[in-house]
Design a protein around this motif. Sequence first.
Motif, PDB file in Angstrom:
ATOM      1  N   TYR A  49       1.820   5.684  -9.775  1.00  0.00           N
ATOM      2  CA  TYR A  49       2.656   4.585  -9.696  1.00  0.00           C
ATOM      3  C   TYR A  49       3.116   4.645  -8.109  1.00  0.00           C
ATOM      4  O   TYR A  49       3.990   4.710  -8.018  1.00  0.00           O
ATOM      5  CB  TYR A  49       3.593   4.670 -10.585  1.00  0.00           C
ATOM      6  CG  TYR A  49       3.396   4.762 -11.966  1.00  0.00           C
ATOM      7  CD1 TYR A  49       2.252   4.361 -12.573  1.00  0.00           C
ATOM      8  CD2 TYR A  49       4.390   5.298 -13.011  1.00  0.00           C
ATOM      9  CE1 TYR A  49       1.978   4.510 -14.036  1.00  0.00           C
ATOM     10  CE2 TYR A  49       3.963   5.512 -14.116  1.00  0.00           C
ATOM     11  CZ  TYR A  49       2.946   5.207 -14.754  1.00  0.00           C
ATOM     12  OH  TYR A  49       2.551   5.305 -16.113  1.00  0.00           O
ATOM     13  N   ASP A  50       2.022   4.256  -7.186  1.00  0.00           N
ATOM     14  CA  ASP A  50       2.531   4.337  -5.966  1.00  0.00           C
ATOM     15  C   ASP A  50       1.350   3.598  -5.100  1.00  0.00           C
ATOM     16  O   ASP A  50       0.286   3.296  -5.669  1.00  0.00           O
ATOM     17  CB  ASP A  50       2.373   5.899  -5.547  1.00  0.00           C
ATOM     18  CG  ASP A  50       2.926   6.461  -4.128  1.00  0.00           C
ATOM     19  OD1 ASP A  50       3.452   5.566  -3.466  1.00  0.00           O
ATOM     20  OD2 ASP A  50       2.593   7.389  -3.512  1.00  0.00           O
ATOM     21  N   GLU A  51       1.527   3.773  -3.599  1.00  0.00           N
ATOM     22  CA  GLU A  51       0.713   2.651  -2.671  1.00  0.00           C
ATOM     23  C   GLU A  51       0.039   3.802  -1.867  1.00  0.00           C
ATOM     24  O   GLU A  51      -0.824   3.384  -1.004  1.00  0.00           O
ATOM     25  CB  GLU A  51       1.395   1.782  -2.085  1.00  0.00           C
ATOM     26  CG  GLU A  51       1.915   0.608  -3.071  1.00  0.00           C
ATOM     27  CD  GLU A  51       0.628  -0.208  -3.714  1.00  0.00           C
ATOM     28  OE1 GLU A  51      -0.355  -0.298  -3.069  1.00  0.00           O
ATOM     29  OE2 GLU A  51       0.872  -0.277  -4.820  1.00  0.00           O
ATOM     30  N   GLY A  52       0.111   4.955  -1.726  1.00  0.00           N
ATOM     31  CA  GLY A  52      -0.280   5.795  -0.837  1.00  0.00           C
ATOM     32  C   GLY A  52      -0.845   7.324  -1.218  1.00  0.00           C
ATOM     33  O   GLY A  52       0.215   8.176  -1.667  1.00  0.00           O
ATOM     34  N   TYR A 262       4.433  -1.855   0.704  1.00  0.00           N
ATOM     35  CA  TYR A 262       4.632  -1.701  -0.947  1.00  0.00           C
ATOM     36  C   TYR A 262       4.963  -2.738  -1.593  1.00  0.00           C
ATOM     37  O   TYR A 262       5.022  -3.960  -0.726  1.00  0.00           O
ATOM     38  CB  TYR A 262       5.693  -0.612  -1.049  1.00  0.00           C
ATOM     39  CG  TYR A 262       5.390   0.945  -0.910  1.00  0.00           C
ATOM     40  CD1 TYR A 262       5.394   1.627  -2.061  1.00  0.00           C
ATOM     41  CD2 TYR A 262       4.914   1.399   0.197  1.00  0.00           C
ATOM     42  CE1 TYR A 262       4.872   2.986  -1.902  1.00  0.00           C
ATOM     43  CE2 TYR A 262       4.590   2.832   0.231  1.00  0.00           C
ATOM     44  CZ  TYR A 262       4.521   3.551  -0.810  1.00  0.00           C
ATOM     45  OH  TYR A 262       3.961   4.902  -0.751  1.00  0.00           O
ATOM     46  N   PRO A 263       4.651  -2.850  -3.080  1.00  0.00           N
ATOM     47  CA  PRO A 263       5.049  -4.208  -3.709  1.00  0.00           C
ATOM     48  C   PRO A 263       6.226  -4.948  -3.536  1.00  0.00           C
ATOM     49  O   PRO A 263       6.470  -5.956  -3.648  1.00  0.00           O
ATOM     50  CB  PRO A 263       4.725  -3.743  -5.114  1.00  0.00           C
ATOM     51  CG  PRO A 263       4.098  -2.563  -5.195  1.00  0.00           C
ATOM     52  CD  PRO A 263       4.437  -1.640  -3.901  1.00  0.00           C
ATOM     53  N   GLY A 265       7.445  -5.618  -0.700  1.00  0.00           N
ATOM     54  CA  GLY A 265       7.396  -6.441   0.577  1.00  0.00           C
ATOM     55  C   GLY A 265       7.769  -5.413   1.805  1.00  0.00           C
ATOM     56  O   GLY A 265       7.455  -6.195   2.920  1.00  0.00           O
ATOM     57  N   LYS A 266       8.164  -4.351   1.589  1.00  0.00           N
ATOM     58  CA  LYS A 266       8.576  -3.385   2.616  1.00  0.00           C
ATOM     59  C   LYS A 266       7.491  -2.441   3.182  1.00  0.00           C
ATOM     60  O   LYS A 266       6.432  -2.223   2.260  1.00  0.00           O
ATOM     61  CB  LYS A 266      10.052  -2.859   2.452  1.00  0.00           C
ATOM     62  CG  LYS A 266      11.147  -3.786   2.181  1.00  0.00           C
ATOM     63  CD  LYS A 266      12.385  -3.201   1.857  1.00  0.00           C
ATOM     64  CE  LYS A 266      13.595  -3.984   1.583  1.00  0.00           C
ATOM     65  NZ  LYS A 266      14.709  -3.526   1.330  1.00  0.00           N
ATOM     66  N   THR A 267       7.515  -1.917   4.294  1.00  0.00           N
ATOM     67  CA  THR A 267       6.527  -0.907   4.784  1.00  0.00           C
ATOM     68  C   THR A 267       7.173   0.299   4.772  1.00  0.00           C
ATOM     69  O   THR A 267       8.471   0.424   5.431  1.00  0.00           O
ATOM     70  CB  THR A 267       6.169  -1.413   6.089  1.00  0.00           C
ATOM     71  OG1 THR A 267       5.343  -2.762   6.067  1.00  0.00           O
ATOM     72  CG2 THR A 267       5.065  -0.405   6.795  1.00  0.00           C
ATOM     73  N   TYR A 268       6.691   1.363   4.391  1.00  0.00           N
ATOM     74  CA  TYR A 268       7.206   2.703   4.108  1.00  0.00           C
ATOM     75  C   TYR A 268       5.950   3.933   4.794  1.00  0.00           C
ATOM     76  O   TYR A 268       5.074   3.548   4.439  1.00  0.00           O
ATOM     77  CB  TYR A 268       7.555   3.088   2.750  1.00  0.00           C
ATOM     78  CG  TYR A 268       8.461   2.259   2.354  1.00  0.00           C
ATOM     79  CD1 TYR A 268       9.851   2.475   2.442  1.00  0.00           C
ATOM     80  CD2 TYR A 268       8.211   1.234   1.240  1.00  0.00           C
ATOM     81  CE1 TYR A 268      10.997   1.957   1.866  1.00  0.00           C
ATOM     82  CE2 TYR A 268       8.902   0.396   0.744  1.00  0.00           C
ATOM     83  CZ  TYR A 268      10.501   0.708   1.114  1.00  0.00           C
ATOM     84  OH  TYR A 268      11.486   0.023   0.531  1.00  0.00           O
ATOM     85  N   LEU A 269       6.675   4.701   5.596  1.00  0.00           N
ATOM     86  CA  LEU A 269       5.980   5.864   5.977  1.00  0.00           C
ATOM     87  C   LEU A 269       6.524   7.029   4.676  1.00  0.00           C
ATOM     88  O   LEU A 269       7.747   7.182   4.492  1.00  0.00           O
ATOM     89  CB  LEU A 269       6.437   6.366   7.150  1.00  0.00           C
ATOM     90  CG  LEU A 269       5.744   7.822   7.570  1.00  0.00           C
ATOM     91  CD1 LEU A 269       5.351   7.752   9.214  1.00  0.00           C
ATOM     92  CD2 LEU A 269       6.476   8.922   7.169  1.00  0.00           C
ATOM     93  N   LYS A 270       5.423   7.811   4.319  1.00  0.00           N
ATOM     94  CA  LYS A 270       5.444   8.708   3.143  1.00  0.00           C
ATOM     95  C   LYS A 270       5.322   9.884   3.511  1.00  0.00           C
ATOM     96  O   LYS A 270       4.458  10.229   4.156  1.00  0.00           O
ATOM     97  CB  LYS A 270       4.948   8.205   1.879  1.00  0.00           C
ATOM     98  CG  LYS A 270       4.903   9.183   0.700  1.00  0.00           C
ATOM     99  CD  LYS A 270       3.747   8.810  -0.201  1.00  0.00           C
ATOM    100  CE  LYS A 270       3.417   9.793  -1.203  1.00  0.00           C
ATOM    101  NZ  LYS A 270       2.244   9.230  -2.127  1.00  0.00           N
ATOM    102  N   ILE A 271       6.277  10.995   2.868  1.00  0.00           N
ATOM    103  CA  ILE A 271       5.915  12.213   3.164  1.00  0.00           C
ATOM    104  C   ILE A 271       6.281  13.223   2.149  1.00  0.00           C
ATOM    105  O   ILE A 271       7.191  12.902   1.069  1.00  0.00           O
ATOM    106  CB  ILE A 271       6.860  13.061   4.361  1.00  0.00           C
ATOM    107  CG1 ILE A 271       6.654  14.452   4.514  1.00  0.00           C
ATOM    108  CG2 ILE A 271       8.283  12.747   4.048  1.00  0.00           C
ATOM    109  CD1 ILE A 271       7.669  15.165   5.619  1.00  0.00           C
ATOM    110  N   GLY A 272       5.665  14.065   1.622  1.00  0.00           N
ATOM    111  CA  GLY A 272       5.727  15.064   0.505  1.00  0.00           C
ATOM    112  C   GLY A 272       5.390  16.493   1.160  1.00  0.00           C
ATOM    113  O   GLY A 272       4.649  16.809   2.127  1.00  0.00           O
TER     114      GLY A 272
END
Length: 397
Positions: A49-52, A262-263, A265-272
Amino acid sequence: MYKIAVIGRGLIGSAAGRHLSMISDGVAVIGPGEPKDTVKHDGVFASHYDEGRMVRFVDPNIPWSITAKRSIERFSQLEIDSGVNFFTTSGYLGLQGPEFLDYLEGSEFSAKTVNANFKRINVDEIRKDYPFLSIDDNTVGLVESGLAGHISPRNMVKAQTKIASQFGADIIEHEVKKISLNNKAVEITLQNNEKLLAEKVLVATGAFTDACDLLPKSLNLVVYGRTVVLAEIDEHIGKILCNMTTMYVADSNAYILPPIKYPDGKTYLKIGIGSKSDKILNSRSELIEWFQGKGSDKDFREFREYISNLIPSLQECDNWHTKSCAVTQTSTGLPYIDYVVEDRIAVATGGNGKAAKSADDWGLFAAQMIVNDNMDHPVSHEELQLPKSEGNVPRDL
């Protein structure tokens, strides 16, 4: 009665369902959809359940490189056939210090094995090509171009499911409560107590495989709860990071995705950042509670500081979010794709934190095994078999 039922509609399960639908009739793919409200949802979850998710050929483990190449090379056709876009080629950059040269050298060896488009670069080249990074003078980089990039795992599952349905598979959006054997079939009991029959069953339920007690014995999987941090990227920072690739930092075990819409409408940078100190989740209730929450506050603070030091422009970000994820580790570092009960109940699980890039090929492997197809695959079945363990406690089916 179905010929084959796949339980689990995540990255591997949905891929297996598609491949099975193309080589067999009588296929069912069973599993709930994404919950609308994760806080109130009290059923099973999935990490897609994610976009990246990053995808690339290079990996220090050759079977992962082989299956990644075979999977990624099918992505474009999968998008065309399904009409669902999920794949973006943005490139890949691996970073490491001198203490972790074994990662770089192992990745280079695998990359050569699969003819990946890659090169090693020094610190001056890194700073020139990726000026938004703040790195030590002893940093070394490995760049992969070509088909390296990232996928929307949510949309990839949607694409796999759509094609499986087009080829005649039944998509059953329910959680499975129990599997039991009788003389003629495998009986599948859904959460609503409806019963289905199948000649064979493939269980591909990811982090919930042991926790839901569907199989006759535990696979002794180790499931880690992982926190993912999302930095909201505005237009100004977006311009600074416009040429950012997917990234992995070997020294810290950090994986980083470039700005993605992302759904909401905002843009995110992702880190784990994966760590053995991540919380181990043993039961169904522990898993559900973890997915209902937002991860670890401690990890959020540490990850935010880490990524803000690596990419200083992120210090200007005002809005940060967290999500919960889970990683399913096997003892071999490869998925388990094997029969558990004779030739009637099989399993395909254990993404080991990197299933996305190889999931389509692991699904193909499982599909071919289930239909007794000619196993013409460069990864041997022996490498994916369940370990012989005396510690597994049998359960009644």
